[in-house]
Design a protein around this motif. Structure first.
Motif, PDB file in Angstrom:
ATOM      1  N   ARG A  31      -4.001   8.052 -21.812  1.00  0.00           N
ATOM      2  CA  ARG A  31      -4.643   6.737 -21.781  1.00  0.00           C
ATOM      3  C   ARG A  31      -3.663   5.601 -21.484  1.00  0.00           C
ATOM      4  N   THR A  32      -2.372   5.864 -21.635  1.00  0.00           N
ATOM      5  CA  THR A  32      -1.382   4.810 -21.387  1.00  0.00           C
ATOM      6  C   THR A  32      -1.491   4.278 -19.963  1.00  0.00           C
ATOM      7  N   GLY A  33      -1.694   5.179 -19.001  1.00  0.00           N
ATOM      8  CA  GLY A  33      -1.751   4.779 -17.601  1.00  0.00           C
ATOM      9  C   GLY A  33      -2.817   3.731 -17.313  1.00  0.00           C
ATOM     10  N   PRO A  34      -4.094   4.065 -17.472  1.00  0.00           N
ATOM     11  CA  PRO A  34      -5.133   3.077 -17.169  1.00  0.00           C
ATOM     12  C   PRO A  34      -5.067   1.834 -18.048  1.00  0.00           C
ATOM     13  N   ASN A  35      -4.610   1.954 -19.281  1.00  0.00           N
ATOM     14  CA  ASN A  35      -4.562   0.785 -20.158  1.00  0.00           C
ATOM     15  C   ASN A  35      -3.468  -0.200 -19.751  1.00  0.00           C
ATOM     16  N   VAL A  36      -2.296   0.288 -19.358  1.00  0.00           N
ATOM     17  CA  VAL A  36      -1.230  -0.607 -18.907  1.00  0.00           C
ATOM     18  C   VAL A  36      -1.598  -1.234 -17.561  1.00  0.00           C
ATOM     19  N   ILE A  37      -2.220  -0.466 -16.698  1.00  0.00           N
ATOM     20  CA  ILE A  37      -2.668  -1.008 -15.410  1.00  0.00           C
ATOM     21  C   ILE A  37      -3.642  -2.155 -15.633  1.00  0.00           C
ATOM     22  N   ALA A  38      -4.592  -1.976 -16.544  1.00  0.00           N
ATOM     23  CA  ALA A  38      -5.552  -3.036 -16.850  1.00  0.00           C
ATOM     24  C   ALA A  38      -4.859  -4.244 -17.476  1.00  0.00           C
ATOM     25  N   LEU A  39      -3.892  -3.995 -18.367  1.00  0.00           N
ATOM     26  CA  LEU A  39      -3.166  -5.081 -19.020  1.00  0.00           C
ATOM     27  C   LEU A  39      -2.425  -5.929 -18.002  1.00  0.00           C
ATOM     28  N   LEU A  76     -12.731  11.836 -24.624  1.00  0.00           N
ATOM     29  CA  LEU A  76     -13.719  10.797 -24.351  1.00  0.00           C
ATOM     30  C   LEU A  76     -13.056   9.430 -24.184  1.00  0.00           C
ATOM     31  N   GLY A  77     -12.009   9.159 -24.985  1.00  0.00           N
ATOM     32  CA  GLY A  77     -11.291   7.894 -24.874  1.00  0.00           C
ATOM     33  C   GLY A  77     -10.624   7.728 -23.518  1.00  0.00           C
ATOM     34  N   MET A 104     -10.299   5.130 -18.140  1.00  0.00           N
ATOM     35  CA  MET A 104     -10.311   5.203 -16.680  1.00  0.00           C
ATOM     36  C   MET A 104     -11.459   4.380 -16.097  1.00  0.00           C
ATOM     37  N   ALA A 105     -12.641   4.544 -16.679  1.00  0.00           N
ATOM     38  CA  ALA A 105     -13.806   3.813 -16.167  1.00  0.00           C
ATOM     39  C   ALA A 105     -13.619   2.305 -16.290  1.00  0.00           C
ATOM     40  N   MET A 106     -13.063   1.857 -17.419  1.00  0.00           N
ATOM     41  CA  MET A 106     -12.872   0.420 -17.630  1.00  0.00           C
ATOM     42  C   MET A 106     -11.826  -0.145 -16.679  1.00  0.00           C
TER      43      MET A 106
END
Length: 463
Positions: free
Chosen positions: A337-345, A390-391, A396-398
């Motif tokens: 989850r680190t990947g998509p979350n940092v990209i979004a940040l 699921l997280g 990824m979707a967000m």
């Protein structure tokens, strides 16, 4: 650029390795029940940190005016204000925390712990500001030097106390030295300003991170609270050591990825409207790097974990060995989850991490129900693994939705990473197939690397 990446990774790894060694030494020196009590200090700290996490350190890196001295002084002033409030909250809540964990005699220790958030809040923000120019040495030293001195303090602390108090005062030493180091490596004078406008902006930026702080508390400490309250301090010691062995490298990888990619993505995000391709390319490379490092982490824990437990901790932690594969799978999936979350940040979307963590938190009532009715630690970890999957889907979707970014180039890498995790999972379900699962995992790394076109291009460019 490659040298910068290796510097961040090695620096974060050194600090985490020292703290990891400290925890192993403490676990070896004191009784299992005492280590269970010592592990609750992290829970107590998380209670107050979760209630004041506004992402101010990330904001000075991400914000356009991060170089402005007044902006920095205002963030430092707000940080000190929240640190003092956190310390007061922990001091007043000490008795409640001790009573909940059924160890009322330890309430005084939680009151002493109230010093830690205040000391942490006094750190100089230059160590974060300099990350904007990819200068990471001050941040690395602020992590490594306190960890080293905290480890060195164990011998006199053990001679004086010899029980859970060793951990208590080691944490205070670490916090104090970290603050001193941050000021020693700073370039600017330390100033504190309370600016209402910047505070309001910080709250607007940080409220999702604040809520995410509560969720992270539940993610990191919720399982421990369940085990400690329902099963006791000795099982909590086993569980906490399993988390330490697997979470430590996960946090190293996550922190290194954020330190390295967030400044790059933050700069590219400002020009996405004119030319979205550079941002998309680095985003794919960041996601692929996270997948690769997570899979390597899982395999390393599976291969080396049992030996480490036996050599470093001895027979009193032997119950942990059969659980290591489940711990590794859970933390590996969490690291995805680190990947998509940092990209979004990097695009200013702080709500993404909050929502992906909410999925994990939603599994805790079920885990508590299972444990309260005679379930085992393995049952709890199985529930956690399903929630982490699921997280990751939600994260990824967000990220795709908030940034209008397609992760299609990374789908082969995601599929192969999932197969590697599945192969490791086979060793949990059927121990007799452990060798087959390990070989399958190792073989899948070849096509995994081949599928990571953007990651390989980034590495070549960095070299």
């Amino acid at each position: 650029m490659l040298r910068k990446a290796l510097l961040i990774l090695s620096g974060n790894a050194a600090a985490s390795l020292l703290l990891f060694a400290r925890n192993l030494v403490i676990a070896r020196l004191i009784a299992v029940e005492d280590y269970g009590i010592a592990s609750t200090f992290a829970i107590a700290m998380s209670v107050v940190e979760m209630a004041s996490q506004l992402g101010l350190q990330q904001m000075i890196v991400q914000a356009r005016e991060g170089e402005d001295p007044h902006f920095q002084a205002a963030l430092q002033g707000f940080q000190v204000l929240r640190g003092v409030i956190s310390g007061v909250v922990l001091f007043l809540a000490a008795g409640l925390v001790a009573d909940f964990l059924i160890i009322p005699e330890v309430a005084w220790a939680y009151q002493v712990m109230a010093l830690v958030p205040v000391l942490n809040a006094l750190q100089h923000f230059d160590i974060h500001r300099m990350n904007r120019d990819l200068r990471f040495w001050p941040l690395i030293l602020t992590g490594a030097v306190p960890a080293l001195l905290s480890l060195a303090a164990l011998w006199p602390l053990t001679v004086w106390f010899g029980d859970y108090r060793v951990m208590l005062f080691a944490l205070i030493v670490q916090a104090a030295i970290a603050t001193i180091t941050s000021h020693a490596t700073a370039e600017r004078p330390y100033r504190l300003v309370l600016d209402r406008q910047i505070m309001a902006r910080s709250l607007a930026f940080g409220w999702p991170l604040l809520i995410n702080g509560f969720l992270l508390f539940a993610v990191f400490q919720g399982d421990k609270l369940i085990v400690g309250r329902e099963l006791g301090m000795a099982p909590l010691a086993i569980f906490s050591m399993g988390v330490t062995l697997t979470l430590t490298p996960t946090l190293v990888l996550g922190k290194s990825a954020q330190n390295f990619f967030l400044p790059q993505l933050g700069r590219l995000a400002t020009s996405r409207d004119e030319d979205p391709a550079p941002f998309a390319t680095v985003a794919q490379a960041m996601l692929q790097a996270t997948l690769l490092s997570s899979c390597l982490l899982v395999l390393a824990i599976l291969l080396l974990g049992p030996m480490l437990v036996t050599v470093a901790l001895g027979d009193k932690y032997a119950e942990l060995i059969p659980l290591l594969a489940l711990f590794a799978v859970q933390q590996g999936l969490r690291s995805f989850r680190t990947g998509p979350n940092v990209i979004a940040l990097s695009g200013g979307h702080t709500v993404n991490a909050m929502l992906s963590n909410a999925v994990r938190v939603a599994s805790l009532p079920l885990a508590w129900w299972v444990i309260a009715r005679g379930g085992s630690i393995a049952s709890l970890l199985t529930i956690a693994v399903i929630a982490e999957i699921l997280g990751f889907v939600v994260a990824m979707a967000m990220a795709q939705r908030s940034l209008s970014l397609s992760f299609r180039p990374s789908w082969p890498a995601i599929a192969l990473s999932a197969l590697i995790i599945l192969a490791v999972g086979v060793t949990v379900v059927s121990p007799g197939l452990a060798t087959l699962g390990l070989w399958a995992s190792a073989i899948l790394f070849v096509p995994l690397l081949w599928s990571m076109k953007e990651f390989r291009h980034n590495i070549r460019a960095a070299a």
